[in-house]
Design a protein around this motif. Structure first.
Motif, mmCIF file in Angstrom:
data_model
loop_
_atom_site.group_PDB
_atom_site.id
_atom_site.type_symbol
_atom_site.label_atom_id
_atom_site.label_comp_id
_atom_site.label_asym_id
_atom_site.label_seq_id
_atom_site.Cartn_x
_atom_site.Cartn_y
_atom_site.Cartn_z
ATOM 1 N N GLY A 129 0.817 -1.214 0.000
ATOM 2 C CA GLY A 129 0.000 0.000 0.000
ATOM 3 C C GLY A 129 0.849 1.262 0.000
ATOM 4 N N PRO A 130 0.215 2.389 -0.253
ATOM 5 C CA PRO A 130 0.951 3.659 -0.282
ATOM 6 C C PRO A 130 1.384 4.093 1.115
ATOM 7 C CG PRO A 130 -1.383 4.086 -0.439
ATOM 8 C CD PRO A 130 -1.214 2.586 -0.508
ATOM 9 N N ARG A 131 2.424 4.883 1.154
ATOM 10 C CA ARG A 131 2.848 5.525 2.399
ATOM 11 C C ARG A 131 1.836 6.623 2.696
ATOM 12 N NH1 ARG A 131 7.004 9.981 3.486
ATOM 13 N NH2 ARG A 131 8.108 9.327 5.375
ATOM 14 N N LEU A 132 1.496 6.809 3.961
ATOM 15 C CA LEU A 132 0.606 7.891 4.370
ATOM 16 C C LEU A 132 1.425 8.909 5.150
ATOM 17 C CD1 LEU A 132 -2.542 5.906 5.610
ATOM 18 C CD2 LEU A 132 -1.985 6.673 3.292
ATOM 19 N N TRP A 133 1.357 10.161 4.713
ATOM 20 C CA TRP A 133 2.119 11.245 5.305
ATOM 21 C C TRP A 133 1.140 12.220 5.932
ATOM 22 C CZ3 TRP A 133 6.887 12.738 6.571
ATOM 23 C CH2 TRP A 133 7.142 14.098 6.723
ATOM 24 N N PHE A 134 1.387 12.601 7.170
ATOM 25 C CA PHE A 134 0.524 13.517 7.911
ATOM 26 C C PHE A 134 1.349 14.756 8.231
ATOM 27 C CE2 PHE A 134 -0.716 9.204 8.452
ATOM 28 C CZ PHE A 134 -2.080 9.231 8.258
ATOM 29 N N GLN A 135 0.843 15.917 7.808
ATOM 30 C CA GLN A 135 1.579 17.165 8.021
ATOM 31 C C GLN A 135 0.698 18.169 8.758
ATOM 32 O OE1 GLN A 135 2.608 18.359 4.055
ATOM 33 N NE2 GLN A 135 0.546 19.030 3.552
ATOM 34 N N ARG A 136 1.299 18.832 9.736
ATOM 35 C CA ARG A 136 0.545 19.814 10.513
ATOM 36 C C ARG A 136 0.285 21.052 9.666
ATOM 37 N NH1 ARG A 136 2.651 20.624 16.162
ATOM 38 N NH2 ARG A 136 4.530 21.289 15.071
ATOM 39 N N VAL A 137 -0.950 21.514 9.725
ATOM 40 C CA VAL A 137 -1.344 22.761 9.084
ATOM 41 C C VAL A 137 -2.076 23.612 10.120
ATOM 42 C CG1 VAL A 137 -1.472 21.792 6.743
ATOM 43 C CG2 VAL A 137 -3.508 21.793 8.196
ATOM 44 N N PRO A 138 -2.032 24.916 9.981
ATOM 45 C CA PRO A 138 -2.646 25.775 11.002
ATOM 46 C C PRO A 138 -4.173 25.830 10.949
ATOM 47 C CG PRO A 138 -1.677 27.110 9.273
ATOM 48 C CD PRO A 138 -1.292 25.688 8.988
ATOM 49 N N GLU A 139 -4.738 25.617 9.769
ATOM 50 C CA GLU A 139 -6.187 25.748 9.637
ATOM 51 C C GLU A 139 -6.882 24.395 9.828
ATOM 52 O OE1 GLU A 139 -4.559 24.585 5.701
ATOM 53 O OE2 GLU A 139 -4.026 26.186 7.081
ATOM 54 N N GLY A 140 -8.110 24.451 10.296
ATOM 55 C CA GLY A 140 -8.911 23.239 10.435
ATOM 56 C C GLY A 140 -9.576 22.867 9.130
ATOM 57 N N LYS A 141 -10.168 21.690 9.107
ATOM 58 C CA LYS A 141 -10.896 21.225 7.929
ATOM 59 C C LYS A 141 -12.149 22.087 7.774
ATOM 60 C CE LYS A 141 -12.966 17.017 6.084
ATOM 61 N NZ LYS A 141 -14.272 17.565 5.821
ATOM 62 N N THR A 142 -12.418 22.558 6.553
ATOM 63 C CA THR A 142 -13.539 23.473 6.345
ATOM 64 C C THR A 142 -14.586 22.980 5.359
ATOM 65 O OG1 THR A 142 -12.333 24.650 4.633
ATOM 66 C CG2 THR A 142 -12.120 25.501 6.880
ATOM 67 N N ALA A 143 -14.289 21.948 4.597
ATOM 68 C CA ALA A 143 -15.237 21.485 3.579
ATOM 69 C C ALA A 143 -15.111 19.975 3.403
ATOM 70 C CB ALA A 143 -14.964 22.185 2.250
ATOM 71 N N LYS A 144 -16.026 19.418 2.626
ATOM 72 C CA LYS A 144 -16.002 17.992 2.332
ATOM 73 C C LYS A 144 -14.734 17.643 1.554
ATOM 74 C CE LYS A 144 -18.838 14.366 0.216
ATOM 75 N NZ LYS A 144 -17.712 13.531 -0.079
ATOM 76 N N ASN A 145 -14.183 16.460 1.859
ATOM 77 C CA ASN A 145 -12.994 15.996 1.125
ATOM 78 C C ASN A 145 -13.315 15.878 -0.364
ATOM 79 O OD1 ASN A 145 -12.414 15.439 3.809
ATOM 80 N ND2 ASN A 145 -11.604 13.403 3.400
ATOM 81 N N ARG A 146 -12.371 16.226 -1.205
ATOM 82 C CA ARG A 146 -12.510 15.990 -2.641
ATOM 83 C C ARG A 146 -12.008 14.605 -2.999
ATOM 84 N NH1 ARG A 146 -13.741 20.420 -6.208
ATOM 85 N NH2 ARG A 146 -13.457 18.720 -7.650
ATOM 86 N N VAL A 147 -11.162 14.034 -2.148
ATOM 87 C CA VAL A 147 -10.637 12.680 -2.312
ATOM 88 C C VAL A 147 -10.786 12.008 -0.956
ATOM 89 C CG1 VAL A 147 -8.557 11.317 -2.750
ATOM 90 C CG2 VAL A 147 -8.969 13.409 -4.046
ATOM 91 N N HIS A 148 -11.139 10.732 -0.957
ATOM 92 C CA HIS A 148 -11.197 10.014 0.317
ATOM 93 C C HIS A 148 -10.733 8.580 0.124
ATOM 94 C CE1 HIS A 148 -15.262 8.822 -1.197
ATOM 95 N NE2 HIS A 148 -14.936 7.682 -0.612
#
Length: 142
Positions: A66-85
């Motif tokens: 499977g693919p590697r999953l990378w998690f990166q900190r961002v300052p803003e919260g989630k604001t809309a529905k995912n375009r990819v899931h």
């Protein structure tokens, strides 16, 4: 040419979200680069400040498929529905009549890890449950 796939998630707290997805998918924390045996050693050698050490996190498929999953900190919260899931497949190998029970069982396990069930669908010969991970990213269990 071999292509390596990585899926990147924006996150408020990368290690927490990464550990959720590792447990959800049977992944493991990515290893530190050689010659280091721990991430602490690697980050020390890279002079990464203590306050930045949880700004990224990665998990990998222990089988290397499977693919590697990378998690990166961002300052803003989630604001809309995912375009990819992501779709987490747990029941495609089962006869159609057994799939809902298998999916619901996996959904219960994911809820125990911090996911939230949104709704179930039974359409076009498929059964799935749409959920959100601990930071609100939508995904499906099918």
């Amino acid at each position: 040419m071999a292509v390596k796939l990585q899926v990147t998630f924006d996150a408020a707290h990368p290690p927490t979200l990464g550990r959720f997805w590792a447990a959800a998918l049977g992944y493991v924390e990515d290893s530190p680069p050689p010659p280091f045996t721990t991430w602490e050693e690697a980050l020390d050698a890279m002079n990464v400040p203590l306050d930045q050490r949880e700004s990224a996190y990665a998990v990998v498929d222990p089988d290397g498929v499977g693919p590697r999953l990378w998690f990166q900190r961002v300052p803003e919260g989630k604001t809309a529905k995912n375009r990819v899931h992501l779709d987490v497949g747990v029941a495609s190998h089962l006869p159609r009549e057994e799939r809902p029970a298998a999916v619901r069982a996996r959904v219960a396990e994911l809820e125990a890890l911090g996911a939230t069930r949104l709704y179930e669908k039974d359409e076009l010969g498929s059964f799935w449950v749409t959920m959100t991970d601990p930071e609100g990213n939508e995904f499906c269990v099918q």
